[in-house]
Design a protein around this motif. Sequence first.
Motif, PDB file in Angstrom:
ATOM      1  N   SER A 147      13.502  48.429  66.000  1.00  0.00           N
ATOM      2  CA  SER A 147      13.370  49.700  66.068  1.00  0.00           C
ATOM      3  C   SER A 147      13.706  50.289  63.944  1.00  0.00           C
ATOM      4  O   SER A 147      13.491  50.969  63.803  1.00  0.00           O
ATOM      5  CB  SER A 147      13.829  50.120  66.922  1.00  0.00           C
ATOM      6  OG  SER A 147      13.248  50.297  68.487  1.00  0.00           O
ATOM      7  N   ARG A 158       5.140  51.402  72.998  1.00  0.00           N
ATOM      8  CA  ARG A 158       5.686  51.057  71.283  1.00  0.00           C
ATOM      9  C   ARG A 158       6.650  52.725  70.668  1.00  0.00           C
ATOM     10  O   ARG A 158       8.252  53.030  70.519  1.00  0.00           O
ATOM     11  CB  ARG A 158       5.068  50.253  70.137  1.00  0.00           C
ATOM     12  CG  ARG A 158       5.860  49.850  68.957  1.00  0.00           C
ATOM     13  CD  ARG A 158       5.268  49.617  68.206  1.00  0.00           C
ATOM     14  NE  ARG A 158       4.645  50.843  67.804  1.00  0.00           N
ATOM     15  CZ  ARG A 158       4.183  51.357  66.611  1.00  0.00           C
ATOM     16  NH1 ARG A 158       5.079  51.860  66.159  1.00  0.00           N
ATOM     17  NH2 ARG A 158       2.518  52.277  67.017  1.00  0.00           N
ATOM     18  N   ILE A 172      10.372  53.565  70.760  1.00  0.00           N
ATOM     19  CA  ILE A 172      11.461  53.666  69.925  1.00  0.00           C
ATOM     20  C   ILE A 172      11.686  55.004  69.494  1.00  0.00           C
ATOM     21  O   ILE A 172      12.878  55.247  69.396  1.00  0.00           O
ATOM     22  CB  ILE A 172      10.506  52.960  68.472  1.00  0.00           C
ATOM     23  CG1 ILE A 172       9.954  52.403  68.304  1.00  0.00           C
ATOM     24  CG2 ILE A 172      10.989  53.832  66.855  1.00  0.00           C
ATOM     25  CD1 ILE A 172       9.461  51.263  67.383  1.00  0.00           C
ATOM     26  N   GLU A 227      16.095  56.219  68.502  1.00  0.00           N
ATOM     27  CA  GLU A 227      15.966  56.810  67.607  1.00  0.00           C
ATOM     28  C   GLU A 227      16.201  58.086  66.933  1.00  0.00           C
ATOM     29  O   GLU A 227      17.683  58.444  66.558  1.00  0.00           O
ATOM     30  CB  GLU A 227      15.062  55.857  66.416  1.00  0.00           C
ATOM     31  CG  GLU A 227      14.883  54.824  66.065  1.00  0.00           C
ATOM     32  CD  GLU A 227      16.398  54.090  65.610  1.00  0.00           C
ATOM     33  OE1 GLU A 227      17.117  54.786  64.750  1.00  0.00           O
ATOM     34  OE2 GLU A 227      16.506  52.843  65.536  1.00  0.00           O
TER      35      GLU A 227
END
Length: 420
Positions: free
Chosen positions: A183, A246, A250, A254
Amino acid sequence: MTDSAVTPTDTEPTGAKFPAYPMSRAAGCPFDPPPALRTLQAEAPITKVRLWDGTTPWLVTRYDDQRALLADPRISADTIHPHYPFVSAGQAASRKQVQAFISMDDPEHGRLRRMVTAPFAIKRVEALRPAIQKIVDGLIDDMLANSTPVDLVEAFALPVPSLVICELLGVPYADHDFFQANSRILVKRTATPEQALAAQQRLLDYLDRLISEKLANPGNDLLSELAVQHVATGELSWHEAASMARLLLIAGHETTANMIALGTLALLQHPEQLAELRATDDPKLIAGAVEELLRHLSIVHTGRRRVALTDIEIGGRTIRAGEGVILANDIGNRDPAAFHDPDPDRLDLHRDARRHVAFGFGVHQCLGQPLARVELQVVYGTLYRRIPTLRLATGLGDLDQIPFKHDGLVYGVYRLPVTW
């Protein structure tokens, strides 16, 4: 939607002069947008800028203009459009290879988004609050049991949302080193196309295998739901499901991780605000503090990227069909006209900041914002109360030793050494 017949004006003669974007922050002011953005907001609120690849999209800096464009169906989020203004070469390569629903327009955007909306609904997320509180308290217990200094990013800010999103998606937290490392590559502006594509493929292969396992042995998690209800029925391809997973994985760790660490650092620079937050158990004040920190910090600091599908008149300018558009939400959230404050750069936990655009606006606004809000409310309402003497290990105000993510798609700090 793309239109190859459109002849855009986002490439200009060699002699044309436009400011480079993104711009640099002022030395010693890591929490504020670049000063050049403030100047543009006052003097040229819709103007062209030059990107890394030489293209010159429009930069929109005023709050009202940003909200109007983000809600306008004539503005496209489609990264397949030939004139989409990518942040970097690495992002261009990865998003052209794999297109997530946030990079699509309706109706396809809406169709795919609806498949994953339910777990992020406010009532469902509120039901997770006790579990999130348990995660936060457990990580604080671990920090208090160890010697200082401690890197708050590694010990707390990154594990909190990672544990939560892993539980929600059904991703083994034991694999966190793997998905966090990949990531980090994908959210770095300096990543080469080769690095970005390799990191993306590693994540897609991993998630593809995981979805296969969920199809064979489903559990009570979002990936199992995608596998059983959408992949098995043919409504989603394997590739679409892995791409969706995905994105959620992420985005699910994040952004919140960076808000936890950067928000803590900002509060440590405003001890009077921190003291008030530390002393309260008022959920309304804590929730308001979250909104103000989201407004003040605006960690998505490279703008919301779009392409005009038709000519659009706004702010005395004409954005032509096929031209790229960047909505600079960091300076939009500091617009004096938007928050009725002559000093919008001031951090004020009592400000009514709920109309900020940190999560975007319109149909593409952040799907996970209810989850992020609850995570941040629990963190900001717990961490400083449980560790009342929390402070920078480098010394108060010594920001030169803090590594900020100036090279990231998401702004924050790489490390935050703290003690107590």
